[in-house]
Write an enzyme that holds these catalytic residues in place. Structure first.
Site, PDB file in Angstrom:
ATOM      1  N   GLY A   8       0.162  -0.871  -0.128  1.00 30.48           N
ATOM      2  CA  GLY A   8      -0.168  -0.269   0.154  1.00 30.48           C
ATOM      3  C   GLY A   8       0.987   1.943  -0.069  1.00 30.48           C
ATOM      4  O   GLY A   8       0.182   1.995   0.437  1.00 30.48           O
ATOM      5  N   LEU A  62      -2.494  -9.062  -3.257  1.00 29.58           N
ATOM      6  CA  LEU A  62      -2.036  -9.287  -1.852  1.00 29.58           C
ATOM      7  C   LEU A  62      -3.033 -10.812  -2.402  1.00 29.58           C
ATOM      8  O   LEU A  62      -3.221 -11.830  -1.059  1.00 29.58           O
ATOM      9  CB  LEU A  62      -3.681  -9.044  -1.265  1.00 29.58           C
ATOM     10  CG  LEU A  62      -3.158  -7.839  -0.288  1.00 29.58           C
ATOM     11  CD1 LEU A  62      -3.714  -6.537   0.212  1.00 29.58           C
ATOM     12  CD2 LEU A  62      -1.209  -7.478   0.099  1.00 29.58           C
ATOM     13  N   SER A  87     -10.023  -0.084   1.621  1.00 21.43           N
ATOM     14  CA  SER A  87     -10.421   0.491   2.846  1.00 21.43           C
ATOM     15  C   SER A  87     -11.479   1.797   2.840  1.00 21.43           C
ATOM     16  O   SER A  87     -11.442   2.685   3.958  1.00 21.43           O
ATOM     17  CB  SER A  87      -9.096   1.407   3.010  1.00 21.43           C
ATOM     18  OG  SER A  87      -8.408   2.743   2.573  1.00 21.43           O
ATOM     19  N   SER A 128      -7.797  -1.230  12.401  1.00 16.22           N
ATOM     20  CA  SER A 128      -8.728   0.094  12.722  1.00 16.22           C
ATOM     21  C   SER A 128      -9.664   0.611  13.285  1.00 16.22           C
ATOM     22  O   SER A 128      -9.871  -0.768  14.379  1.00 16.22           O
ATOM     23  CB  SER A 128      -9.333  -0.205  11.097  1.00 16.22           C
ATOM     24  OG  SER A 128     -10.534   0.624  10.488  1.00 16.22           O
ATOM     25  N   GLU A 130     -12.723   0.766  13.674  1.00 16.82           N
ATOM     26  CA  GLU A 130     -14.331   0.200  12.913  1.00 16.82           C
ATOM     27  C   GLU A 130     -13.988  -1.498  12.889  1.00 16.82           C
ATOM     28  O   GLU A 130     -15.318  -1.530  13.312  1.00 16.82           O
ATOM     29  CB  GLU A 130     -14.232  -0.438  10.997  1.00 16.82           C
ATOM     30  CG  GLU A 130     -14.111   1.623  10.597  1.00 16.82           C
ATOM     31  CD  GLU A 130     -16.017   1.400  10.513  1.00 16.82           C
ATOM     32  OE1 GLU A 130     -16.515   0.890  10.453  1.00 16.82           O
ATOM     33  OE2 GLU A 130     -16.017   3.096  10.820  1.00 16.82           O
ATOM     34  N   TYR A 152     -15.800  -4.651   5.651  1.00 14.70           N
ATOM     35  CA  TYR A 152     -14.297  -4.007   6.284  1.00 14.70           C
ATOM     36  C   TYR A 152     -13.758  -4.288   7.717  1.00 14.70           C
ATOM     37  O   TYR A 152     -12.145  -4.537   7.692  1.00 14.70           O
ATOM     38  CB  TYR A 152     -14.772  -2.655   5.540  1.00 14.70           C
ATOM     39  CG  TYR A 152     -13.154  -1.755   6.109  1.00 14.70           C
ATOM     40  CD1 TYR A 152     -12.374  -1.931   5.708  1.00 14.70           C
ATOM     41  CD2 TYR A 152     -12.975  -0.997   7.223  1.00 14.70           C
ATOM     42  CE1 TYR A 152     -10.452  -1.471   5.558  1.00 14.70           C
ATOM     43  CE2 TYR A 152     -11.276  -0.228   7.543  1.00 14.70           C
ATOM     44  CZ  TYR A 152     -10.708  -0.788   6.886  1.00 14.70           C
ATOM     45  OH  TYR A 152      -9.437  -0.588   7.022  1.00 14.70           O
ATOM     46  N   ARG A 187      -5.124  12.532   0.774  1.00 13.95           N
ATOM     47  CA  ARG A 187      -6.396  11.603   1.449  1.00 13.95           C
ATOM     48  C   ARG A 187      -7.433  11.236  -0.160  1.00 13.95           C
ATOM     49  O   ARG A 187      -7.878  12.082  -1.009  1.00 13.95           O
ATOM     50  CB  ARG A 187      -7.198  11.853   2.205  1.00 13.95           C
ATOM     51  CG  ARG A 187      -8.702  10.649   3.199  1.00 13.95           C
ATOM     52  CD  ARG A 187      -7.937   9.861   3.411  1.00 13.95           C
ATOM     53  NE  ARG A 187      -8.579   9.322   4.836  1.00 13.95           N
ATOM     54  CZ  ARG A 187      -9.058   8.487   4.839  1.00 13.95           C
ATOM     55  NH1 ARG A 187      -8.298   7.265   3.992  1.00 13.95           N
ATOM     56  NH2 ARG A 187      -9.535   7.878   5.930  1.00 13.95           N
ATOM     57  N   THR A 193     -14.328  13.626   4.589  1.00 18.74           N
ATOM     58  CA  THR A 193     -12.503  14.909   4.602  1.00 18.74           C
ATOM     59  C   THR A 193     -12.403  15.149   3.890  1.00 18.74           C
ATOM     60  O   THR A 193     -12.026  16.568   3.029  1.00 18.74           O
ATOM     61  CB  THR A 193     -12.216  14.373   5.533  1.00 18.74           C
ATOM     62  OG1 THR A 193     -11.173  13.236   4.959  1.00 18.74           O
ATOM     63  CG2 THR A 193     -12.105  13.759   7.395  1.00 18.74           C
ATOM     64  N   LYS A 195     -13.454  15.004   0.565  1.00 15.06           N
ATOM     65  CA  LYS A 195     -14.810  15.477  -0.075  1.00 15.06           C
ATOM     66  C   LYS A 195     -14.885  16.729   0.081  1.00 15.06           C
ATOM     67  O   LYS A 195     -15.506  17.561  -0.964  1.00 15.06           O
ATOM     68  CB  LYS A 195     -15.997  14.122  -0.128  1.00 15.06           C
ATOM     69  CG  LYS A 195     -17.445  14.208  -0.838  1.00 15.06           C
ATOM     70  CD  LYS A 195     -18.162  13.153  -1.095  1.00 15.06           C
ATOM     71  CE  LYS A 195     -19.879  13.705  -1.302  1.00 15.06           C
ATOM     72  NZ  LYS A 195     -20.417  12.522  -1.510  1.00 15.06           N
ATOM     73  N   ARG A 281     -25.147   6.138   5.719  1.00 10.32           N
ATOM     74  CA  ARG A 281     -24.924   4.750   5.456  1.00 10.32           C
ATOM     75  C   ARG A 281     -25.539   3.256   6.203  1.00 10.32           C
ATOM     76  O   ARG A 281     -26.730   4.092   6.986  1.00 10.32           O
ATOM     77  CB  ARG A 281     -23.381   4.082   6.872  1.00 10.32           C
ATOM     78  CG  ARG A 281     -22.191   4.939   6.962  1.00 10.32           C
ATOM     79  CD  ARG A 281     -21.509   4.254   6.159  1.00 10.32           C
ATOM     80  NE  ARG A 281     -19.616   5.209   5.270  1.00 10.32           N
ATOM     81  CZ  ARG A 281     -19.116   4.789   5.540  1.00 10.32           C
ATOM     82  NH1 ARG A 281     -18.868   5.027   7.130  1.00 10.32           N
ATOM     83  NH2 ARG A 281     -18.062   5.641   5.120  1.00 10.32           N
TER      84      ARG A 281
END
Ligand code: F7E
Length: 323
Positions: A8, A62, A87, A128, A130, A152, A187, A193, A195, A281
């Protein structure tokens, strides 16, 4: 000269980490997909041509164990930073199978290739926030329970357990950084952010007239990628490797991010931002806020770039790009 291998490497964190490690005298190797090398203007846009001359790129993927095996055996790294992943959380809701496959099996391939070719190498895995998902406590630390709300998050949690298993059962020096959201002018545009800052700058210059977003009340703990890559390195310098939460400890809403980004341009976000039901979401996490006191105590790490400084840097970079 220590050698680092980064998966990455062409992403936001990979580019900042490369710069940081180069400044520390490392030899940098990175794994990229073939198309990044064939089309460097797009695939390697985060790197200056001088940076590209200073790193060695290997083609690998990967989903291919042989390619990772080959990359690790050629690079012979002292440290591996495994940052590559699918991601974007929203895509993972639509592309469940490929997200789980690439993020989990890819991590497994790399761990196994490391064990076979560089068993003394130190291995960092990008976990993460998440993984906490529908968190039962706030702030979240290394002892908080996990309840991921997306494939994810599930893929990162499974990767975290796999890494721990290689550490405990295969004696690999491997650890996970549980990183909360971290942003920068590098990013990707799909994240909220970037966007916001890119569209706010376009509005300022008369190139756009509105910004469509989902849930403005969603909250995140946003730090700067430049600060967070230092934490990755610090984790690998410990004698005994361990897992750490990396965060600022302060959360803000998407609305607050908009307010500050537009205000930096002398604009009122309420005149431009519209919410769209289809951008909400289906399953949102509870407000995520990290507690990094373990990293502060054991690694001496703390974030240095404030929320306001980060937004100003992002907005200014957008304006400079557009102008
Ligand atoms: O969303 C809300 C959205 O896509 C942040 C990745 O790096 O951090 C990142 O994941 C929040 C969410 O990042 C829009 O619902 C509102 O609550 O920027 P994001 P993320 O999903 O938090 C974690 C730590 C990772 O590991 C991930 O890889 O913003 N939101 N309106 C929106 N989000 C997007 N993308 N677009 C909107 O229009």
């Amino acid at each position: 000269m220590p050698r680092a291998l980064i998966t990455g490497i062409s992403g936001q964190d990979g580019s900042y980490l490369s710069e940081f490690l180069l400044s520390k005298g490392y030899e940098i190797h990175g794994i990229v997909r073939r198309k990044a090398i064939e089309d460097p203007r797009h695939g390697l846009w985060r790197f200056s041509s001088e940076m590209i001359d200073n790193i060695t790129l290997h083609i690998g993927s990967l989903d291919s164990y042989p390619s990772l095996y080959d990359c690790v055996s050629k690079a012979k790294p002292d440290e591996i930073y495994h940052l590559a992943a699918c991601s974007f959380v929203s895509y993972s809701m639509e592309e469940e199978f490929s997200t789980l496959d690439i993020n989990l099996t890819g991590t497994h391939h790399l761990l196994s290739a490391t064990k076979a070719n560089a068993p003394d190498c130190r291995f960092y895995f990008a976990g993460s926030s998440e993984m906490f998902g529908d968190a039962r406590e706030c702030p979240q630390n290394e002892n908080s329970s996990f309840h991921p709300r997306s494939v994810y998050g599930i893929s990162k949690l499974a990767g975290f357990h796999l890494v721990r298993n290689y550490r405990e059962n295969h004696a690999l020096k491997a650890c996970t950084g549980i990183l909360f959201n971290h942003e920068s002018p590098r990013r990707g545009f799909e994240f909220v952010t970037r966007k916001i800052t890119s569209q706010a700058a376009r509005i300022k210059l008369g190139l756009a007239d509105s910004l469509e977003l989902g849930n403005l009340d969603a909250e995140r703990d946003w730090g700067h990628s430049r600060d967070y890559v230092k934490a990755m390195w610090l984790m690998l310098q410990k004698e005994e490797l361990d897992d750490y939460v990396i965060s600022t400890g302060i959360s803000h809403s998407v609305r607050c991010y908009c307010e500050k980004a537009f205000a930096h341009l002398g604009l009122d976000y309420r005149d431009y931002v519209k919410t769209k039901e289809n951008l909400f979401r289906a399953s949102e996490t509870t407000p995520l806020r990290g507690d990094s006191s373990k990293a502060a105590k054991e690694l001496g790490w703390k974030p240095e770039i404030s929320f306001d400084q980060m937004i100003a840097e992002m907005v200014d970079a957008e304006l400079a790009d557009l102008q």
